[in-house]
Scaffold this motif. Structure first.
Motif, mmCIF file in Angstrom:
data_model
loop_
_atom_site.group_PDB
_atom_site.id
_atom_site.type_symbol
_atom_site.label_atom_id
_atom_site.label_comp_id
_atom_site.label_asym_id
_atom_site.label_seq_id
_atom_site.Cartn_x
_atom_site.Cartn_y
_atom_site.Cartn_z
ATOM 1 N N SER A 126 0.822 -1.201 0.000
ATOM 2 C CA SER A 126 0.000 0.000 0.000
ATOM 3 C C SER A 126 0.861 1.259 0.000
ATOM 4 N N CYS A 151 2.407 1.771 -3.380
ATOM 5 C CA CYS A 151 1.438 2.335 -4.331
ATOM 6 C C CYS A 151 1.269 3.831 -4.120
ATOM 7 N N LEU A 154 -1.077 6.108 -6.303
ATOM 8 C CA LEU A 154 -2.207 5.175 -6.296
ATOM 9 C C LEU A 154 -2.585 4.910 -4.850
ATOM 10 N N ILE A 203 0.931 -0.020 -11.524
ATOM 11 C CA ILE A 203 1.539 0.499 -10.300
ATOM 12 C C ILE A 203 1.492 -0.554 -9.193
ATOM 13 N N LEU A 204 0.363 -1.235 -9.069
ATOM 14 C CA LEU A 204 0.234 -2.281 -8.059
ATOM 15 C C LEU A 204 1.270 -3.383 -8.296
ATOM 16 N N ALA A 264 4.665 -2.211 -7.129
ATOM 17 C CA ALA A 264 4.757 -2.183 -5.663
ATOM 18 C C ALA A 264 4.906 -3.585 -5.099
#
Length: 509
Positions: free
Chosen positions: A459, A462, A467, A501-502, A505
């Motif tokens: 998290s 991101c 994000l 993006i996820l 990460a």
């Protein structure tokens, strides 16, 4: 009493000419504030208007207007040939400020001004009394600022037919026939809306209701809270799924209910587990989101729905059925709610337009037998006398014109496309780290992740790339590692960027 020249009015009164409030009112209000807090004591003489205008660097007429305001409100009295004096009959606790006393002059300087700020330009940080506090709502969702966001399964407000909505609402405001909605009402919400809503729910949910079975609310949460407050007492047992909707659980606990969790399988909540609990315990309520269980999105099978209705009738517990995501179903026809087959009056059915349209449309409804609706209406008057009569009138007209139905039909096609794109991207870019079942409806995907991953670290990774992956979407403990990822608010291009993006990460974590 102190001479008026010894009072540090330039420290007591701070003028901000950028405010909309006139300067004379700023002066008057701050002097009243100083009187109320004991900085200007009863009987003290105020300086002349010319002297104060020079101190504050304002026109003398401004000070005269401020003094007139003080006199009009009864805070001062004018003594002929003597001057203007503070008049306050309320007992005052003298505030001791450094350098200021009944017989001492206040020295100028930053320290003196700072201490006056403490007393005159601030609001109390804490109450002077005790009150009941709860930790239940300490952890609440945090909304994102700018950029992309995986949310909890919210709709895309960009799809709304805003032009039509605004035209209908504007027409209602202009129509003289709707003036009656601007005042207080003695009926339970907009009668036309309840009649139209009853017809809509009968046609789309297979219900058999009329307007007397409907209580309008400000959304799902208000409905859950009202049902909990009316139907749950301290010590009552409430069954929920494992996992379940955390805000609903908080409402049950706030009302004194004790939560019992039972497993949720591929076909929905475990009927066998509920049956065994009923044999040994007195169950008061069962809370369900049967259409798309929160948070795992599974659908309660038709067989289990019938079995739960039979159990509720046999053991006398209430079924609180949350109509969560009913309007968004992609694979064939929706399964009808339990309320459509309830013949014993055991189901309280709740829904809203907050997901069908947008969260900002705070319009919900609670469906139950008429005797419960009558009693709940009395309770609602304590917190919301009549609801939003104008908005309900607009929604009724939109339902009558089938504008909402047409919007949902278009939106479902778009959301189905987004679901397919999203699940394809997850498989393509993150297939080695997660598993999921493509949901038959709703606006979220329940994903199971490799347990070696740290979801909070993902998290944060991101967030560095703009994000937002909120904490309330992350489920990680010794038993499972999962995320609930909403896709409805993102276009296909945004979904591609968000999943990219996820993926980055995850690799970095």
């Amino acid at each position: 009493m102190s001479s008026p020249v010894r009072i540090p009015f330039k420290s007591v009164i701070r003028i901000d000419k950028s405010l909309d409030r006139p300067v004379y009112l700023q002066i008057a209000h701050q002097m009243i504030n100083a009187i109320q807090r004991g900085v200007l004591l009863n009987g003290i003489q105020l300086p002349g208007t010319r002297s104060l205008s020079e101190d504050l660097e304002v026109h003398r007429k401004t000070v005269i207007a401020a003094y007139d305001e003080l006199d009009a409100q009864g805070w001062t009295e004018i003594r002929p040939n003597k001057g203007t004096f503070v008049r306050n009959k309320v007992p005052q606790a003298v505030i001791s400020l450094p350098g200021y006393g009944t017989n001492k002059a206040v020295p100028s300087g930053d320290a003196g001004e700072h201490n006056h700020d403490k007393f005159l330009n601030s609001y109390p940080a804490k109450t002077g009394y005790g009150f009941k506090q709860s930790i239940l709502l300490d952890v609440l969702p945090v909304t994102a600022g700018t950029g992309l966001e995986f949310n909890d399964g919210l709709p895309d407000i960009r799809l709304l037919p805003l032009e039509r909505l605004s035209k209908v609402y504007g027409g209602i405001l202009k129509s003289k026939t709707n003036y009656r909605h601007f005042g207080y009402s003695h009926v339970e919400g907009n009668e036309y809306f309840r009649e139209t809503l009853a017809s809509y729910l009968n046609n789309t949910r297979g219900l058999h209701i009329n307007k007397s079975n409907i209580l309008t609310t400000r959304g799902i949460h208000m409905s859950i809270y009202m049902a909990s407050s009316m139907l749950i007492e301290a010590g009552d047992l409430v069954i929920v799924g494992d996992l379940s909707y955390y805000l609903a659980n908080m409402c049950f606990q706030q009302c004194g209910g004790k939560i019992i969790s039972v497993p949720v399988h591929q076909d929905g909540i475990s009927v066998d587990a509920i049956r065994e609990l009923c044999k040994t315990k007195k169950i008061r309520m069962l809370y369900l989101t049967p259409h798309h269980h929160y948070p795992t999105t599974v659908t309660l099978s038709a067989e289990r729905r019938v079995a739960l209705l039979q159990l509720a009738s046999t053991y006398g517990f209430i079924i609180l059925e949350d109509d969560y995501d009913y309007d968004f179903h992609y694979n064939g026809n929706s399964v009808l709610p339990l309320a459509s087959a309830d013949t014993s009056g055991m189901v309280v059915y709740i829904g809203s337009f907050c997901k069908s349209l947008a969260p900002g449309f705070r319009s919900g409804y609670l469906i139950a037998p008429e005797n419960l609706i009558t009693e709940m209406a009395k309770f609602r008057r304590l917190v919301d006398r009549q609801g939003d009569m104008l908005m309900e009138q607009a929604l009724a007209e939109l339902l009558e014109e089938r504008e909402i139905q047409r919007h949902l039909k278009k939106a479902v096609k778009i959301y189905q496309e987004r679901r397919d794109v999203f699940t394809g991207l997850l498989t393509e870019q993150l297939g080695g780290e997660l598993t999921f079942v493509s949901p038959p409806g709703g606006l979220s995907v329940w994903t199971h992740w490799n347990p070696r991953l740290n979801l909070m670290r993902i998290s944060k990774g991101c967030m560095k790339r703009n994000l937002h992956l909120p904490q309330e979407l992350l489920y990680q403990n010794e038993s499972f590692t999962a995320m609930r990822l909403g896709f409805g608010n993102l276009s296909t291009a945004e979904l591609e960027e968000a999943v990219s993006i996820l993926s980055q990460a995850v690799k970095e974590s």
